[in-house]
Scaffold this motif. Structure first.
Motif, short mmCIF file in Angstrom:
data_model
loop_
_atom_site.label_atom_id
_atom_site.label_comp_id
_atom_site.label_asym_id
_atom_site.label_seq_id
_atom_site.Cartn_x
_atom_site.Cartn_y
_atom_site.Cartn_z
N PHE A 145 1.59 2.09 -3.44
CA PHE A 145 0.52 2.55 -4.31
C PHE A 145 0.33 3.97 -3.69
N ALA A 174 -4.64 2.04 2.26
CA ALA A 174 -5.07 1.38 1.26
C ALA A 174 -5.92 2.14 0.22
N PRO A 180 -2.81 0.68 -8.46
CA PRO A 180 -3.67 -0.21 -7.59
C PRO A 180 -4.70 -0.89 -8.47
N LEU A 191 -8.77 -0.87 -4.11
CA LEU A 191 -8.48 -2.03 -3.39
C LEU A 191 -9.45 -2.60 -2.02
N ASN A 216 0.69 -1.03 0.18
CA ASN A 216 -0.02 -0.12 0.13
C ASN A 216 0.75 1.30 0.02
#
Length: 203
Positions: free
Chosen positions: A139, A170, A146, A174, A136
């Motif tokens: 990302f 996150a 992602p 996702l 994460n």
């Protein structure tokens, strides 16, 4: 506890057990899960590694891909590579936290290599769980897309393979795609009081 209190307690527990048994009777499905541990609190990677240890305990082949930590010597890495390498592959693919490398191009290349390795591991149906540790962060920093990862998991993850993705922040795409999402919050943290990261607690 009086005899009457014991009887009431037993009756209460019997009702709870009956309700629980009815609920569990309808839970018969099995599938490989996409699991996300996120949030600002400590313990996201630790939870993922706890799941890896459970897999090892059941004799299930598994793998870890670390996206960020680089050469940092951790307790998890030591125990998995020295005692359980026959069941758990361990791939350290990052070059350290971005404030240490100070080279975004290198960070993007390292994250891309880590993701390619992760894809190989996830595609192998013999591997029952793959932990993508701190993905994460990759990302959040723009090292990986992602949406691309979510599409791969939807299209190519074997039906019974579990994939665990950790790290704060996150992305929504996702979270929406995952089967299980846990958000770990901060109540107190010793770092705020000047206590450094310590072996056995943070690494």
């Amino acid at each position: 506890m009086t005899e009457e209190e014991q009887i009431r307690h037993a009756q209460k527990m019997a009702k709870i057990k009956a309700a629980r048994d009815r609920m569990m009777a309808g839970k018969t499905g099995e599938k490989g899960l996409v699991i996300v541990h996120t949030g600002p609190g400590k313990g996201k990677s630790s939870s993922g590694f706890g799941m890896i240890m459970r897999c090892i305990g059941h004799g299930m082949p598994c793998a870890v891909v670390q996206f960020i930590k680089g050469s940092w010597d951790t307790g998890e890495r030591r125990i998995l590579t020295t005692h359980f390498s026959e069941l758990c592959q361990f791939h350290v693919m990052g070059e350290g936290f971005t404030w240490e490398t100070q080279d975004k191009r290198r960070d993007i290349e390292a994250a891309g290599a880590a993701w390619r390795r992760a894809q190989e591991l996830i595609r192998d149906p013999a591997i029952r769980m793959v932990l993508l540790d701190e993905i994460n962060i990759a990302f959040r920093n723009g090292y990986l897309d992602p949406a691309e990862v979510v599409l791969f998991l939807a299209d190519e993850k074997p039906p019974m393979t579990h994939v665990v993705l950790t790290g704060r922040n996150a992305p929504p795409v996702l979270i929406e795609a995952a089967d299980l999402v846990s958000e770990i919050t901060v109540v107190k943290h010793p770092f705020r009081e000047g206590i450094k990261a310590q072996p056995g607690v943070e690494f």
